[in-house]
Design an enzyme around this catalytic site. Sequence first.
Site, PDB file in Angstrom:
ATOM      1  N   ASP A 178      -0.223   4.583  -7.177  1.00 49.88           N
ATOM      2  CA  ASP A 178       0.574   4.984  -8.172  1.00 49.88           C
ATOM      3  C   ASP A 178       0.036   5.909  -8.688  1.00 49.88           C
ATOM      4  O   ASP A 178      -1.047   6.721  -8.515  1.00 49.88           O
ATOM      5  CB  ASP A 178      -0.513   4.002  -9.570  1.00 49.88           C
ATOM      6  CG  ASP A 178       0.024   4.809 -10.513  1.00 49.88           C
ATOM      7  OD1 ASP A 178       1.314   5.678 -10.793  1.00 49.88           O
ATOM      8  OD2 ASP A 178      -0.616   4.496 -11.954  1.00 49.88           O
TER       9      ASP A 178
ATOM     10  N   ASN B 242       1.796   8.909 -10.660  1.00 51.41           N
ATOM     11  CA  ASN B 242       1.947   9.682 -11.577  1.00 51.41           C
ATOM     12  C   ASN B 242       1.121   8.727 -12.720  1.00 51.41           C
ATOM     13  O   ASN B 242       1.018   9.306 -14.019  1.00 51.41           O
ATOM     14  CB  ASN B 242       3.443   9.448 -11.983  1.00 51.41           C
ATOM     15  CG  ASN B 242       3.824   8.155 -12.497  1.00 51.41           C
ATOM     16  OD1 ASN B 242       3.457   6.978 -11.966  1.00 51.41           O
ATOM     17  ND2 ASN B 242       5.430   7.921 -12.604  1.00 51.41           N
TER      18      ASN B 242
ATOM     19  N   ASP C 212       1.312   5.644 -13.955  1.00 53.27           N
ATOM     20  CA  ASP C 212       1.880   4.919 -14.911  1.00 53.27           C
ATOM     21  C   ASP C 212       1.473   3.641 -14.717  1.00 53.27           C
ATOM     22  O   ASP C 212       1.557   2.609 -15.204  1.00 53.27           O
ATOM     23  CB  ASP C 212       3.123   5.323 -15.223  1.00 53.27           C
ATOM     24  CG  ASP C 212       3.817   4.674 -14.276  1.00 53.27           C
ATOM     25  OD1 ASP C 212       2.974   4.594 -13.383  1.00 53.27           O
ATOM     26  OD2 ASP C 212       5.124   4.151 -13.915  1.00 53.27           O
TER      27      ASP C 212
ATOM     28  N   ASP D   5       4.468   3.851  -7.316  1.00 52.90           N
ATOM     29  CA  ASP D   5       5.392   5.054  -7.073  1.00 52.90           C
ATOM     30  C   ASP D   5       5.929   4.728  -5.306  1.00 52.90           C
ATOM     31  O   ASP D   5       5.150   4.873  -4.377  1.00 52.90           O
ATOM     32  CB  ASP D   5       5.800   5.273  -8.353  1.00 52.90           C
ATOM     33  CG  ASP D   5       4.705   5.901  -8.166  1.00 52.90           C
ATOM     34  OD1 ASP D   5       4.212   6.883  -6.663  1.00 52.90           O
ATOM     35  OD2 ASP D   5       4.134   6.340  -9.183  1.00 52.90           O
TER      36      ASP D   5
ATOM     37  N   ASP E 104      14.696  -3.576   2.212  1.00 51.72           N
ATOM     38  CA  ASP E 104      14.707  -5.379   1.917  1.00 51.72           C
ATOM     39  C   ASP E 104      15.886  -5.655   1.346  1.00 51.72           C
ATOM     40  O   ASP E 104      16.448  -4.232   0.725  1.00 51.72           O
ATOM     41  CB  ASP E 104      13.879  -5.558   0.934  1.00 51.72           C
ATOM     42  CG  ASP E 104      13.207  -6.676   0.947  1.00 51.72           C
ATOM     43  OD1 ASP E 104      14.024  -7.686   1.430  1.00 51.72           O
ATOM     44  OD2 ASP E 104      12.486  -6.828   1.586  1.00 51.72           O
TER      45      ASP E 104
ATOM     46  N   ASP F  67      16.422 -10.734   3.171  1.00 49.35           N
ATOM     47  CA  ASP F  67      15.558 -11.278   1.910  1.00 49.35           C
ATOM     48  C   ASP F  67      16.617 -12.999   2.091  1.00 49.35           C
ATOM     49  O   ASP F  67      18.142 -12.959   2.194  1.00 49.35           O
ATOM     50  CB  ASP F  67      15.769 -11.117   0.500  1.00 49.35           C
ATOM     51  CG  ASP F  67      15.094 -12.312  -0.064  1.00 49.35           C
ATOM     52  OD1 ASP F  67      13.916 -12.590  -0.456  1.00 49.35           O
ATOM     53  OD2 ASP F  67      15.927 -12.656  -1.429  1.00 49.35           O
TER      54      ASP F  67
ATOM     55  N   GLU G  38      15.184 -13.097   7.127  1.00 53.53           N
ATOM     56  CA  GLU G  38      14.202 -14.169   6.390  1.00 53.53           C
ATOM     57  C   GLU G  38      15.071 -15.460   6.095  1.00 53.53           C
ATOM     58  O   GLU G  38      15.537 -16.034   6.129  1.00 53.53           O
ATOM     59  CB  GLU G  38      13.773 -13.763   4.823  1.00 53.53           C
ATOM     60  CG  GLU G  38      12.668 -15.125   4.286  1.00 53.53           C
ATOM     61  CD  GLU G  38      12.312 -14.799   2.229  1.00 53.53           C
ATOM     62  OE1 GLU G  38      11.973 -15.196   2.554  1.00 53.53           O
ATOM     63  OE2 GLU G  38      13.294 -14.327   1.880  1.00 53.53           O
TER      64      GLU G  38
ATOM     65  N   HIS H 293       4.092 -10.627   1.077  1.00 52.64           N
ATOM     66  CA  HIS H 293       4.356 -10.888  -0.072  1.00 52.64           C
ATOM     67  C   HIS H 293       4.187 -12.195  -0.623  1.00 52.64           C
ATOM     68  O   HIS H 293       3.743 -12.108  -2.556  1.00 52.64           O
ATOM     69  CB  HIS H 293       4.964  -9.797  -0.648  1.00 52.64           C
ATOM     70  CG  HIS H 293       6.568 -10.072  -0.716  1.00 52.64           C
ATOM     71  ND1 HIS H 293       6.993  -9.998   0.604  1.00 52.64           N
ATOM     72  CD2 HIS H 293       7.365 -10.067  -1.298  1.00 52.64           C
ATOM     73  CE1 HIS H 293       8.439 -10.322   0.443  1.00 52.64           C
ATOM     74  NE2 HIS H 293       8.837 -10.731  -0.893  1.00 52.64           N
ATOM     75  N   ASP H 294       4.294 -13.307  -0.562  1.00 51.50           N
ATOM     76  CA  ASP H 294       5.169 -14.047  -1.035  1.00 51.50           C
ATOM     77  C   ASP H 294       3.520 -15.510  -0.719  1.00 51.50           C
ATOM     78  O   ASP H 294       3.846 -16.413  -1.091  1.00 51.50           O
ATOM     79  CB  ASP H 294       6.193 -14.924  -0.475  1.00 51.50           C
ATOM     80  CG  ASP H 294       7.315 -13.853  -0.977  1.00 51.50           C
ATOM     81  OD1 ASP H 294       7.628 -13.539  -2.243  1.00 51.50           O
ATOM     82  OD2 ASP H 294       8.113 -13.619  -0.076  1.00 51.50           O
TER      83      ASP H 294
END
Length: 588
Positions: free
Chosen positions: A33, A35, A37, A41, A110, A217, A275, A349-350
């Site tokens: 990150d 910035n 928040d 990003d 992706d 995907d 995938e 990530h899954d």
Amino acid sequence: MSQPNDSTIIPFAERHWWKEAIVYQIYPASFCDANGDGLGDLKGITSKVPYLKQLGVNAIWLCPIYKSPQHDMGYDISDYRDIYEPYGTMDDFDELLKTMHEHGLKLIMDLVVNHCSSEHEWFIESKSSKQNPKRDWFIWRKGKVDENGQKVPPNNWKSVFGAGPAWTYDEGTDEWYLRLFVSQQPDLNWENPEVRQAVYDLMKFWLDKGVDGFRMDVINLISKVPGLPDAEIEDPDSKYQPGFKYTANGPKMHDYLREMNAEVLSKYDVLTVGETPFTHDPKVLIQYIRKDELQMVFQFEMHDLDGGDAANPMKPSPFKLTQLKQIIGRWQKAMFEGNGWNSIYFGNHDQARLVSRFTSDAPEYRARSAKLLALNQLTLSGTPYVYQGEDIGMSNVPQDWGFEEYKDVATLQWIDGMREKRQKSTGQEKPDLTDLLAWMRAKARDNARTPMQWDSSKNAGFSSADQPWMRVHDDYKQWNVQVQSNDPDSVNAFYKQLFNLRNEHLVLVYGSFDYVEFDNEEVFAYVKEHEGEKVLVVLNYTGKNVNFAVPDSLSTGNAKLILGTLGKGAIENGKVALEAWEGMLFKL
């Protein structure tokens, strides 16, 4: 389905950059990150390009960064040609792409085109009336009426997420639309040539910007069986059943991919990986891998190994080492013998964190376990994909985290489904669900989505925010990039060594695969061979010391250790002495 002919086959040993690439997967929300928040990003990713280059990878797969209402972390796209505002702007993307290319890194996007967001202008138009020109861009059907006079979906297909149906009712037009995932992800109708052309146009938009390929995907779900018939009953306690038989690898899959290839992919030198879930048969998936379709696919057999059943998909189940060996070996041999090509990934990530899932994340074993898995993955033939955090041995969330820490829509919908089941079975409005936490800590997707751990400062150096979008793992002060970068024996240093070895030894990339002592439930050993080079990999998948007898047929008299997870290794009197979770790579 037509068989590949000689002109569409890519010979297994034929060299290509995408075969020799090492791909690093970035989950933007959790990477860096810039910035403050609390959310990762594009500028944050750009700031870490020097790290990625120094690590030794040469391609980056970026999870979705497109404009999205984020019902499924960006896999619900409302504008394929714009950036999700909290991630940055198109200028930020252009700067990231430029910086990656300047560092010799390729960028893989992706591509999510089985479905889009319900807030995409295509769906807004489609939903507006049955007469709208885009009505047929999605899969609409009239529903049924049950014995109680209630409106019910057109068939009994279950959503991939949760326990409910794969359909959502639209009151305005009195019809249902198919959405295999969440209700905000309507499936596109690939039968419509206008849809396909719109997809090809958006692919060209990104390729013309200079991106270097696509991870596609759930691409094997774009062709559904005509008629959309009811699925067989797998879970008698549920109204809705898995419909994968009718949604995966449908009758027009290869027509669509060949058209996509002819219209778009054949005109660029790019990496393509599809995938392809719900499919464990190499004979089915090898059909995708050819010059006029895709270069490789992600199969899920290894990742379904410790899964539950239709009724309890989150429940972990124990497995034997020989089951893992059989899966890995089957795909290694099938692709080698059939001129296919493997994607080699152990986590993403899954999936829950691989060190917690397949080995041991106990403090005394965690580093050596992470190295063992790295050695296993990166000595297999194919294109390896390493997920962020694997390069420092990140693990599943701590045991004391509660329900409030979990953000993933699939997990939350599963909890809702379990609550509903228990309400019915117990008659209690608020049944006890605390036992589910153990399953979630073992299997939930959120395990892989905690922020990347860069250093020992606040929030692991991920963000300066008071509270990041997701809680940082409690162990970040001991397990981070900065600490490991200064330690030659760290997990991070070991990954760098392995990446270098793959560049030096093509036998690791292109070699044939043969088991050694398949029936051994403690040691996973195999031989790789390519153009006169032969290596032996020996991996102790247990928490105890093991003596492994190497068969006489292997002629190990001149064996030389290339790399050991503990910095040592030898074959003495035909045996290898392995400590707990230790692995070795020998040149024969």
